[in-house]
Design a protein around this motif. Structure first.
Motif, PDB file in Angstrom:
ATOM      1  N   LEU A  43       0.139   1.443  -2.581  1.00  0.00           N
ATOM      2  CA  LEU A  43      -1.130   2.243  -2.956  1.00  0.00           C
ATOM      3  C   LEU A  43      -1.866   2.443  -3.491  1.00  0.00           C
ATOM      4  N   LEU A  46      -5.007   3.107  -0.745  1.00  0.00           N
ATOM      5  CA  LEU A  46      -5.065   3.304   0.098  1.00  0.00           C
ATOM      6  C   LEU A  46      -7.184   3.365  -0.995  1.00  0.00           C
ATOM      7  N   LEU A 134      -3.559  -1.673   4.740  1.00  0.00           N
ATOM      8  CA  LEU A 134      -3.576  -0.596   4.884  1.00  0.00           C
ATOM      9  C   LEU A 134      -3.889  -1.023   6.705  1.00  0.00           C
ATOM     10  N   ARG A 161       0.166  -0.743   4.110  1.00  0.00           N
ATOM     11  CA  ARG A 161       0.945   1.301   3.029  1.00  0.00           C
ATOM     12  C   ARG A 161       0.138   1.808   4.717  1.00  0.00           C
ATOM     13  N   VAL A 163      -1.448   5.284   6.712  1.00  0.00           N
ATOM     14  CA  VAL A 163      -1.742   6.933   6.693  1.00  0.00           C
ATOM     15  C   VAL A 163      -1.006   7.178   8.135  1.00  0.00           C
ATOM     16  N   MET A 222      -3.069  13.313   5.680  1.00  0.00           N
ATOM     17  CA  MET A 222      -1.403  12.908   5.677  1.00  0.00           C
ATOM     18  C   MET A 222      -1.205  13.591   6.743  1.00  0.00           C
ATOM     19  N   THR A 230       1.652   7.864   4.065  1.00  0.00           N
ATOM     20  CA  THR A 230       1.315   8.495   2.888  1.00  0.00           C
ATOM     21  C   THR A 230       1.316   9.642   2.694  1.00  0.00           C
ATOM     22  N   ASN A 231       1.793  10.505   1.642  1.00  0.00           N
ATOM     23  CA  ASN A 231       1.973  12.064   1.281  1.00  0.00           C
ATOM     24  C   ASN A 231       0.913  12.499   0.250  1.00  0.00           C
ATOM     25  N   ASP A 234       1.369  10.451  -2.975  1.00  0.00           N
ATOM     26  CA  ASP A 234       0.741   9.068  -3.377  1.00  0.00           C
ATOM     27  C   ASP A 234      -0.584   9.882  -3.812  1.00  0.00           C
ATOM     28  N   ALA A 235      -1.383  10.281  -2.375  1.00  0.00           N
ATOM     29  CA  ALA A 235      -2.974  10.477  -2.746  1.00  0.00           C
ATOM     30  C   ALA A 235      -2.859  11.473  -3.955  1.00  0.00           C
TER      31      ALA A 235
END
Length: 682
Positions: A43, A46, A134, A161, A163, A222, A230-231, A234-235
């Protein structure tokens, strides 16, 4: 390449929670080894900024080249790109033969993937193997089963991660780091964190906060696909901890449960935080017909999914301040940020001049899941039953009784995996339904597996039926993987030791064929002569057109699926009646505008046309020129209202106003909506 040891296993035992028939129960099947590596550990990756070193995959392509030039000029730190098997230089930056070589020599923090949809999964996997922190995948039409495979790999590791896919990307306005194709003129360094499913709605949101003098801290897309790397939650976790972020905006839409999960998180956040950051939100698709796909691959309501208005109310109850159009975000958030410590409640959680209440929208959930047409690739029932018979399943079409049960093999958007939905009701009502997510790498189901025993228990089938049940579910799983299905639903009956299927509803992933040319034999089963002619004509030009039922008198023409949904919603809330949903795609060219006008005006109900364009990637003056030319070429007889926002918006509006044609140019959405409604009423 990471191993599969961390994936959830069908043979693993679920948590010992009794099944409750009074509520929907999701039973997760995890293996103990999954605790050693957690995707959630990625996480922090991001939080990009001026420090972020960006790599490009598909570096020398036309789109990537243009994007690199813009991003470099803006200030993004790009360290080079990858072209498989090639070394050299491009735009003064190094070209690496592989992501692994780039990782070893350039030490990138992130990779922007600019390859077609059919190559995206392979590119993501290469980045995962190189442990790039990322990965941002912007391509649309990534085959569903490709992305399911990617997620099965992501779950086994804690370094990378994702996106996307099918998203504009992620951008730090403060750090001048852009990984994606966002329209840079809209952005300004500031204090608002934005997370959105829709690209065009996020651009409108960004522009609104820029006009209000707030600017943005970090914007995360998203994406519109059903399986997002990533949802929203998460953000939200990133924004909570980010000292640069003072306010948060969430832009959701119909389809899936991500917004409900965000509402739960917001409720808990406001409970445990003395002075929570203000949160505003919008839900697109409030008036969308149930089950129809609305531009984005994930923008449709499946059996058991919450309706869009349920998402709206859940976020409102959680304390998010709700709006019905993104131009309300700027001034609304400005007010909230200035009121430090203000207590916001669901009952007062709305802003803007809403003309109609949410409860007045004409939106109903059908009583039977068989009425759904979520994608264009549903086959006939007899064809679905033939697939089952070919694999030895007992079929007895047409027989009905009161003791039937229902199975749906589809995707779990939260678990990012396949899931079996088991129900004793035709409509998959929550009170009689359970969900059983499982690993995409699952090989087979046997009578002793937890999926089978749990399903049989819920359906109250005797132990003697386990073998027959296992065979049916195994066949569904084979068809699902072999044919790259999107959703498989069956209506079945058990009697005297036998299970027979009495009905079936099968849908298949269009991206597998559109971007990769796979599953041609399935697509040959499609009979376009039975579909809406205007929708087929639009599809040929890459336009998504959905003919809406009812008294619709306003034709809509919009660039971007999320913005198109929101346009129909907002017009309805102002008292208008739309004849269609139309998404020209991310870019509105003169040719797509011309085709769109022709399709819209073929509907005799249309008395006025509302054009709502956000000129992000395309300039508003170019769009205005296309509208004027199309209007003249087609000799349109209906009045057209044009709302242009974005790059060169003032010039575009001036061109419309001075055209001498019955075109009405506006800046404000509400003013434009009222004009379109009044013209349609004449």
């Amino acid at each position: 390449m990471p191993t599969m040891t961390g994936l959830c296993s069908l043979t693993a035992r679920a948590q010992r929670t009794p099944l409750l028939r009074g509520s929907t129960k999701q039973i997760k099947l995890f293996s103990s080894s999954s605790r050693h590596r957690d995707y959630a550990d990625t996480l922090p990756n991001l939080k990009i900024g001026a420090h972020t070193r960006v790599l490009f995959q598909g570096f020398t392509g036309r789109q990537a080249t243009a994007n690199v030039k813009e991003s470099l000029a803006w200030g993004t730190k790009i360290v080079g790109g990858v072209k498989p098997g090639v070394e050299g230089e491009h735009l003064g930056l190094p070209v690496f033969p592989s992501v692994k070589a780039a990782q070893e020599r350039a030490k990138p923090d992130a990779s922007a993937i600019y390859v077609p949809g059919n190559q995206t999964a392979k590119a993501i996997e290469e980045a995962i193997e190189a442990e790039i922190p990322l990965v941002v995948a912007v391509a649309e039409h990534v085959p569903l089963h490709d992305i399911l495979r990617v997620h099965s790999i992501l779950k086994t590791q804690s370094k990378t991660r994702l996106v996307g896919a099918n998203c504009p990307g992620i951008i730090s306005a403060i750090g001048k780091c852009r990984i994606g194709f966002q329209p840079l003129p809209c952005f300004a360094p500031g204090s608002i964190g934005i997370v959105a499913k829709s690209g065009t709605l996020s651009y409108e949101t960004v522009a609104s906060t820029t006009r209000a003098g707030l600017g943005q801290s970090l914007c995360i897309s998203m994406g519109g696909d059903p399986l997002a790397g990533t949802n929203f939650v998460d953000a939200l976790k990133i924004f909570e901890q980010d000292s640069d972020t003072e306010g948060i905006i969430l832009v959701g839409e119909l389809g899936g449960t991500a917004e409900m999960e965000a509402a739960d998180w917001i409720t808990e956040y406001r409970r445990r935080t003395a002075n929570p950051k203000p949160i505003m939100a919008l839900i697109g698709g409030l008036t969308a017909p149930y089950g129809r796909i609305m531009g984005h691959a994930g923008a449709w309501t499946a059996p058991g999914d919450p309706l869009p208005e349920e998402k709206y109310k859940a976020l409102e109850r959680a304390g998010a301040v709700m709006v019905h159009h993104p131009e309300k975000f700027g001034e609304g958030m400005k007010t909230l940020v200035s009121q430090s410590g203000i207590k916001r409640t669901g009952s007062s959680g709305s802003l803007g001049n809403q003309k109609r209440g949410l409860h007045t929208l004409r939106r109903v959930r059908p009583g039977s899941h068989q009425k759904i047409q979520a994608r264009t690739l549903y086959i006939k029932q007899f064809q679905a039953l033939d697939m089952l018979k070919e694999k030895g399943v007992h079929v007895n079409q047409g027989t009905e009784s009161g003791s039937e049960f229902y199975l749906s093999l589809t995707i779990d958007r939260t678990g990012l995996s396949p899931t079996l939905i088991v129900s004793t009701s035709a409509g998959f009502e929550p009170s009689s339904t359970i969900r059983l997510p499982f690993a995409y790498t699952t090989g087979s189901f046997d009578a002793e597996s937890h999926v089978i025993t749990t399903t049989a228990t819920n359906l109250r089938l005797p132990e003697s039926a386990h073998e027959k049940l296992a065979k049916l579910i195994q066949v569904l799983w084979q068809i699902y993987k072999e044919k790259e299905a999107f959703t498989l639903e069956v209506r079945a009956h058990y009697d005297a030791g036998s299970i027979e299927v009495r009905g079936a509803h099968f849908g298949f992933d269009d991206a597998a064929y559109r971007s990769s040319g796979r599953q041609a034999e399935v697509h040959q089963l499609r009979n376009v002569s039975e579909e809406v002619p205007e929708e087929i004509e639009a599809e040929k030009d890459g336009i998504v057109y959905v003919k809406l039922e009812g008294e619709g008198s306003i034709g809509t023409l919009v660039n971007g699926a999320g913005l198109a949904m929101n346009t129909v919603d907002a017009l309805a809330l102002h008292g208008g009646h739309c004849a269609n949903f139309l998404d020209t795609g991310g870019k509105a060219t003169s040719e797509t505008v011309r085709t769109s006008f022709r399709i819209i005006t073929s509907d005799p109900r249309v008395k006025a046309i509302f054009v709502n364009i956000f000129g992000g990637l395309t300039r508003c003056d170019m769009i205005a020129e296309g509208i004027i030319l199309a209007f003249k070429d087609l000799n349109l007889q209906v009045p057209v209202v044009v709302r242009l926002r974005g790059t060169n918006e003032e010039l575009g509006q001036k061109m419309i106003a001075e055209s001498g044609l019955p075109l009405h140019a506006f800046d404000s959405f509400e003013d434009a909506a009222q004009k379109a409604i009044s013209l349609a009423a004449k």
